[in-house]
Motif scaffolding. Structure first.
Motif, short mmCIF file in Angstrom:
data_model
loop_
_atom_site.label_atom_id
_atom_site.label_comp_id
_atom_site.label_asym_id
_atom_site.label_seq_id
_atom_site.Cartn_x
_atom_site.Cartn_y
_atom_site.Cartn_z
N ARG A 182 0.86 -1.17 0.11
CA ARG A 182 0.08 0.22 -0.02
C ARG A 182 0.88 1.20 -0.02
O ARG A 182 0.67 1.99 -0.80
N LEU A 183 1.90 1.26 0.80
CA LEU A 183 2.95 2.46 0.75
C LEU A 183 3.64 2.52 -0.57
O LEU A 183 3.88 3.74 -0.98
N CYS A 184 3.97 1.60 -1.04
CA CYS A 184 4.47 1.72 -2.56
C CYS A 184 3.63 2.20 -3.47
O CYS A 184 3.96 3.26 -4.28
N ALA A 185 2.32 1.87 -3.41
CA ALA A 185 1.22 2.22 -4.36
C ALA A 185 1.17 3.85 -3.97
O ALA A 185 0.84 4.64 -4.89
N GLU A 186 0.83 4.26 -2.81
CA GLU A 186 0.78 5.70 -2.47
C GLU A 186 2.06 6.49 -3.03
O GLU A 186 1.94 7.60 -3.63
N LEU A 187 3.31 6.10 -2.86
CA LEU A 187 4.44 6.68 -3.41
C LEU A 187 4.58 6.46 -4.88
O LEU A 187 4.71 7.86 -5.42
N GLU A 188 3.65 5.64 -5.50
CA GLU A 188 3.86 5.84 -7.02
C GLU A 188 2.62 6.71 -7.55
O GLU A 188 2.98 7.43 -8.29
N ALA A 189 1.67 6.79 -6.56
CA ALA A 189 0.66 7.87 -7.06
C ALA A 189 1.21 9.11 -6.70
O ALA A 189 0.98 10.14 -7.49
N VAL A 190 2.04 9.55 -5.73
CA VAL A 190 2.63 10.96 -5.42
C VAL A 190 3.59 11.18 -6.52
O VAL A 190 3.69 12.23 -7.20
N LEU A 191 4.45 10.26 -7.06
CA LEU A 191 5.39 10.39 -8.33
C LEU A 191 4.49 10.78 -9.36
O LEU A 191 5.13 11.36 -10.19
N ALA A 192 3.51 10.03 -9.65
CA ALA A 192 2.60 10.29 -10.88
C ALA A 192 2.36 11.71 -11.09
O ALA A 192 2.04 12.13 -11.98
N ALA A 193 1.95 12.37 -9.92
CA ALA A 193 1.41 13.50 -9.82
C ALA A 193 2.47 14.66 -9.57
O ALA A 193 2.18 15.93 -9.59
N THR A 194 3.50 14.11 -9.71
CA THR A 194 4.94 15.07 -9.60
C THR A 194 5.63 15.38 -10.78
O THR A 194 5.92 14.31 -11.39
N PRO A 195 5.85 16.53 -11.04
CA PRO A 195 6.73 16.97 -12.29
C PRO A 195 7.96 16.26 -12.35
O PRO A 195 8.80 15.84 -11.38
N ALA A 196 8.28 15.65 -13.67
CA ALA A 196 9.42 14.70 -13.67
C ALA A 196 10.85 15.70 -13.35
O ALA A 196 11.68 15.03 -13.00
N ALA A 197 10.62 16.96 -13.37
CA ALA A 197 11.96 17.71 -12.93
C ALA A 197 12.10 17.40 -11.36
O ALA A 197 13.40 17.69 -10.96
N VAL A 198 11.34 17.07 -10.62
CA VAL A 198 11.68 16.74 -9.11
C VAL A 198 12.08 15.54 -8.90
O VAL A 198 11.75 14.51 -9.51
N THR A 199 13.37 15.44 -8.45
CA THR A 199 14.24 14.09 -8.43
C THR A 199 14.31 13.56 -7.02
O THR A 199 14.82 12.55 -6.91
N ALA A 200 13.71 14.63 -6.09
CA ALA A 200 14.11 13.87 -4.70
C ALA A 200 12.54 13.96 -3.99
O ALA A 200 11.73 14.71 -4.34
N ILE A 201 12.08 12.56 -3.21
CA ILE A 201 11.19 12.50 -2.46
C ILE A 201 11.08 12.47 -1.03
O ILE A 201 11.92 11.75 -0.58
N ASP A 202 10.72 13.60 -0.48
CA ASP A 202 10.91 13.48 0.99
C ASP A 202 10.06 12.84 1.96
O ASP A 202 8.91 12.72 1.11
N CYS A 203 10.58 11.99 2.69
CA CYS A 203 9.94 11.09 3.41
C CYS A 203 9.87 11.19 4.76
O CYS A 203 10.96 11.03 5.49
N ASP A 204 8.99 11.83 5.35
CA ASP A 204 8.76 12.20 6.61
C ASP A 204 8.53 10.86 7.65
O ASP A 204 7.45 10.34 7.48
#
Length: 101
Positions: A22-44
């Motif tokens: 489920r967490l991996c699917a959530e991350l994939e959804a975040v990534l899909a909605a994020t511009p390709a120019a964003v190279t870092a994903i902050d994980c709190d």
């Protein structure tokens, strides 16, 4: 050109193995909605409770998901000291960046 803010994923509570897909699917959804120019994903991680080896496994899988989805990097924020120790113990301290300078 103004720098784009990193995408974000928040993990809290006690992670279980069953929650990892489920967490991996959530991350994939975040990534899909994020511009390709964003190279870092902050994980709190500041809300994690009792991090253990399952938490380490979850972070490793999330890191792989970020790399497979647009060659992005997972950047940990608010990493509890006990989790940082576990990541270093299993040799993943450098693989899953903890966001510290």
């Amino acid at each position: 050109m103004e720098a784009l803010p990193p995408a974000a994923l928040v993990l809290s509570g006690h992670l279980t193995r069953a929650a990892v897909p489920r967490l991996c699917a959530e991350l994939e959804a975040v990534l899909a909605a994020t511009p390709a120019a964003v190279t870092a994903i902050d994980c709190d991680l500041s809300g994690l409770v009792r991090p253990d080896l399952t938490t380490v496994e979850a972070l490793a899988r999330l890191s792989l998901t970020a790399r497979r989805t647009g060659d992005r990097r997972l950047r940990l924020r608010g990493t509890p000291p006990e989790l940082r120790s576990l990541l270093n113990l299993v040799g993943l301290g450098d693989v899953v960046g903890d966001g510290r300078p």
